[in-house]
Write an enzyme that holds these catalytic residues in place. Structure first.
Site, PDB file in Angstrom:
ATOM      1  N   HIS A 147       0.837  -1.200   0.000  1.00  0.00           N
ATOM      2  CA  HIS A 147       0.000   0.000   0.000  1.00  0.00           C
ATOM      3  C   HIS A 147       0.871   1.249   0.000  1.00  0.00           C
ATOM      4  O   HIS A 147       2.055   1.204   0.326  1.00  0.00           O
ATOM      5  CB  HIS A 147      -0.907   0.023   1.239  1.00  0.00           C
ATOM      6  N   LYS A 151      -0.735   4.902   4.659  1.00  0.00           N
ATOM      7  CA  LYS A 151      -1.689   3.978   5.302  1.00  0.00           C
ATOM      8  C   LYS A 151      -1.335   3.807   6.776  1.00  0.00           C
ATOM      9  O   LYS A 151      -0.170   3.622   7.122  1.00  0.00           O
ATOM     10  CB  LYS A 151      -1.671   2.623   4.578  1.00  0.00           C
TER      11      LYS A 151
HETATM   12  P1  NAP Z   1      -6.937   9.703   3.927  1.00  0.00           P
HETATM   13  O1  NAP Z   1      -6.697  10.322   2.599  1.00  0.00           O
HETATM   14  O2  NAP Z   1      -5.915   9.869   5.020  1.00  0.00           O
HETATM   15  O3  NAP Z   1      -8.349  10.227   4.465  1.00  0.00           O
HETATM   16  C1  NAP Z   1      -8.817  10.056   5.767  1.00  0.00           C
HETATM   17  C2  NAP Z   1      -9.577  11.304   6.098  1.00  0.00           C
HETATM   18  O4  NAP Z   1     -10.237  11.138   7.359  1.00  0.00           O
HETATM   19  C3  NAP Z   1      -8.647  12.527   6.243  1.00  0.00           C
HETATM   20  O5  NAP Z   1      -9.139  13.570   5.437  1.00  0.00           O
HETATM   21  C4  NAP Z   1      -8.745  12.846   7.733  1.00  0.00           C
HETATM   22  O6  NAP Z   1      -8.615  14.233   7.991  1.00  0.00           O
HETATM   23  C5  NAP Z   1     -10.156  12.376   7.992  1.00  0.00           C
HETATM   24  N1  NAP Z   1     -10.467  12.353   9.408  1.00  0.00           N
HETATM   25  C6  NAP Z   1      -9.638  12.139  10.453  1.00  0.00           C
HETATM   26  N2  NAP Z   1     -10.325  12.300  11.603  1.00  0.00           N
HETATM   27  C7  NAP Z   1     -11.589  12.602  11.228  1.00  0.00           C
HETATM   28  C8  NAP Z   1     -12.766  12.934  11.953  1.00  0.00           C
HETATM   29  N3  NAP Z   1     -12.768  12.997  13.294  1.00  0.00           N
HETATM   30  N4  NAP Z   1     -13.895  13.196  11.279  1.00  0.00           N
HETATM   31  C9  NAP Z   1     -13.926  13.154   9.948  1.00  0.00           C
HETATM   32  N5  NAP Z   1     -12.839  12.905   9.196  1.00  0.00           N
HETATM   33  C10 NAP Z   1     -11.690  12.635   9.857  1.00  0.00           C
HETATM   34  O7  NAP Z   1      -7.158   8.127   3.764  1.00  0.00           O
HETATM   35  P2  NAP Z   1      -7.912   7.357   2.579  1.00  0.00           P
HETATM   36  O8  NAP Z   1      -6.912   6.777   1.659  1.00  0.00           O
HETATM   37  O9  NAP Z   1      -9.009   8.190   2.042  1.00  0.00           O
HETATM   38  O10 NAP Z   1      -8.533   6.137   3.401  1.00  0.00           O
HETATM   39  C11 NAP Z   1      -9.522   6.337   4.393  1.00  0.00           C
HETATM   40  C12 NAP Z   1      -9.857   4.989   5.043  1.00  0.00           C
HETATM   41  O11 NAP Z   1     -10.411   4.118   4.048  1.00  0.00           O
HETATM   42  C13 NAP Z   1      -8.651   4.256   5.621  1.00  0.00           C
HETATM   43  O12 NAP Z   1      -9.042   3.547   6.793  1.00  0.00           O
HETATM   44  C14 NAP Z   1      -8.273   3.264   4.537  1.00  0.00           C
HETATM   45  O13 NAP Z   1      -7.595   2.133   5.029  1.00  0.00           O
HETATM   46  C15 NAP Z   1      -9.646   2.907   4.033  1.00  0.00           C
HETATM   47  N6  NAP Z   1      -9.701   2.384   2.671  1.00  0.00           N
HETATM   48  C16 NAP Z   1     -10.635   1.424   2.468  1.00  0.00           C
HETATM   49  C17 NAP Z   1     -10.818   0.910   1.192  1.00  0.00           C
HETATM   50  C18 NAP Z   1     -11.875  -0.130   0.989  1.00  0.00           C
HETATM   51  O14 NAP Z   1     -12.030  -0.595  -0.142  1.00  0.00           O
HETATM   52  N7  NAP Z   1     -12.602  -0.529   2.021  1.00  0.00           N
HETATM   53  C19 NAP Z   1     -10.029   1.369   0.129  1.00  0.00           C
HETATM   54  C20 NAP Z   1      -9.087   2.367   0.370  1.00  0.00           C
HETATM   55  C21 NAP Z   1      -8.950   2.885   1.659  1.00  0.00           C
HETATM   56  P3  NAP Z   1      -7.153  14.961   7.938  1.00  0.00           P
HETATM   57  O15 NAP Z   1      -6.899  15.118   6.469  1.00  0.00           O
HETATM   58  O16 NAP Z   1      -7.395  16.245   8.648  1.00  0.00           O
HETATM   59  O17 NAP Z   1      -6.207  14.040   8.632  1.00  0.00           O
END
Ligand code: NAP
Length: 261
Positions: A147, A151
């Site tokens: 990844h 992550k």
């Molecule tokens: P990311 O770009 O880091 O996005 C996470 C977001 O959550 C950031 O904008 C962060 O804000 C925000 N956040 C943190 N605390 C929060 C709160 N209290 N309230 C609302 N938002 C908050 O990560 P990503 O790549 O989008 O991935 C997000 C999640 O999805 C991860 O757990 C990842 O493992 C998962 N994921 C799942 C799949 C699937 O198929 N199921 C696929 C890809 C990713 P800041 O920017 O201020 O830190």
């Protein structure tokens, strides 16, 4: 019927893509976002932003919460959504088995659907099913997941789910040489019932997994690559539709696909 959706994590990589998908789907309507900043502000098209999930879920009339945040906060959002009768579709990975069972009990007590999917990419779900089939005949197996370097959790939710499915058909055994010794700690990866999982984190990667099965004179490799986050959106779309007709928690997209025909 229009399905009203709240997205948690709207500034994130998955959240931004999910907003576009919801806006481009005729029968979905984005009604609010949950963020950790910008409370009281509005996004394009006057969509309100909240920081407090309880305030958001009591003030906004919504059907579904899509959570793509972090494990700690994602659990709180999911739990609050269920309490408010809003159906969660959770992409956030890293929930513990105890958290999933707490949410499962809550969904059952409320009689509403909840989907937690470690991977929304259909190809990755198929990989997991193929790995489960193969493990019956190839008990020597190692998982390599790769990844992007932002992550937070390791191993990935998909690798853990793959491990869980493999264990359903694999005969437990210790792998490798009995006298094997790591000269660099961690070189053999994480271990569960003899299965090794290796997590690679590098910029440039998105989400990739390989399951390697070793046999006498043969090697079977099953591999899936998500090239970008659009690969997850069809799965989220399917879950938003399906969760509306469910009355309990379902863990894993495979439970929504018809894999037997
Ligand atoms: P990311 O770009 O880091 O996005 C996470 C977001 O959550 C950031 O904008 C962060 O804000 C925000 N956040 C943190 N605390 C929060 C709160 N209290 N309230 C609302 N938002 C908050 O990560 P990503 O790549 O989008 O991935 C997000 C999640 O999805 C991860 O757990 C990842 O493992 C998962 N994921 C799942 C799949 C699937 O198929 N199921 C696929 C890809 C990713 P800041 O920017 O201020 O830190």
């Amino acid at each position: 019927m229009t399905i009203k959706v709240i997205i948690a994590g709207p500034r994130g990589k998955m959240g931004r893509e999910a907003i576009q998908m919801v806006e481009n789907t005729a029968h979905f309507e984005l009604v609010a976002c949950l963020d950790r900043k910008n409370s009281g502000k509005t996004m394009d098209k006057n969509i309100p932003v909240y920081e407090d999930p309880d305030k958001c879920f009591s003030e906004v009339k919504a059907d579904v919460l899509v959570d793509v945040t972090t494990p700690e906060v994602g659990f709180k959002h999911t739990e609050a959504a269920l309490r408010h009768g809003i159906r969660p579709v959770v992409g956030t990975s890293g929930f513990t088995p105890e958290q999933i069972s707490t949410l499962s009990e809550l969904a059952a007590s409320k009689n509403i659907g909840c989907i937690i999917a470690p991977n929304f990419a259909v190809g990755a779900v198929l990989l997991m099913q193929f790995a489960k089939m193969a493990a019956k005949y190839f008990p020597d197996v190692e998982i390599i997941e790769k990844h992007h370097d932002q992550k937070l959790d390791a191993p990935s939710g998909t690798a853990m789910k793959t491990l869980e499915l493999i264990k359903e058909t694999r005969t437990a055994k210790t792998q490798g040489h009995p006298n094997e010794k790591e000269t660099l700690p961690g070189a053999r990866g994480g271990e569960s019932e003899g299965v090794r999982i290796h997590s690679v984190r590098l910029p440039g990667l998105v989400a990739h997994e390989e399951v390697l099965f070793g046999g006498n004179g043969q090697l079977l490799t099953i591999k899936h690559d998500s090239m970008n986050r659009q690969s997850f959106m069809e799965g989220i779309k399917l879950c938003i539709d399906e969760v509306m007709d469910m009355d309990k928690l379902v863990y894993g997209l495979e439970n929504l696909l018809n894999l037997n025909n």
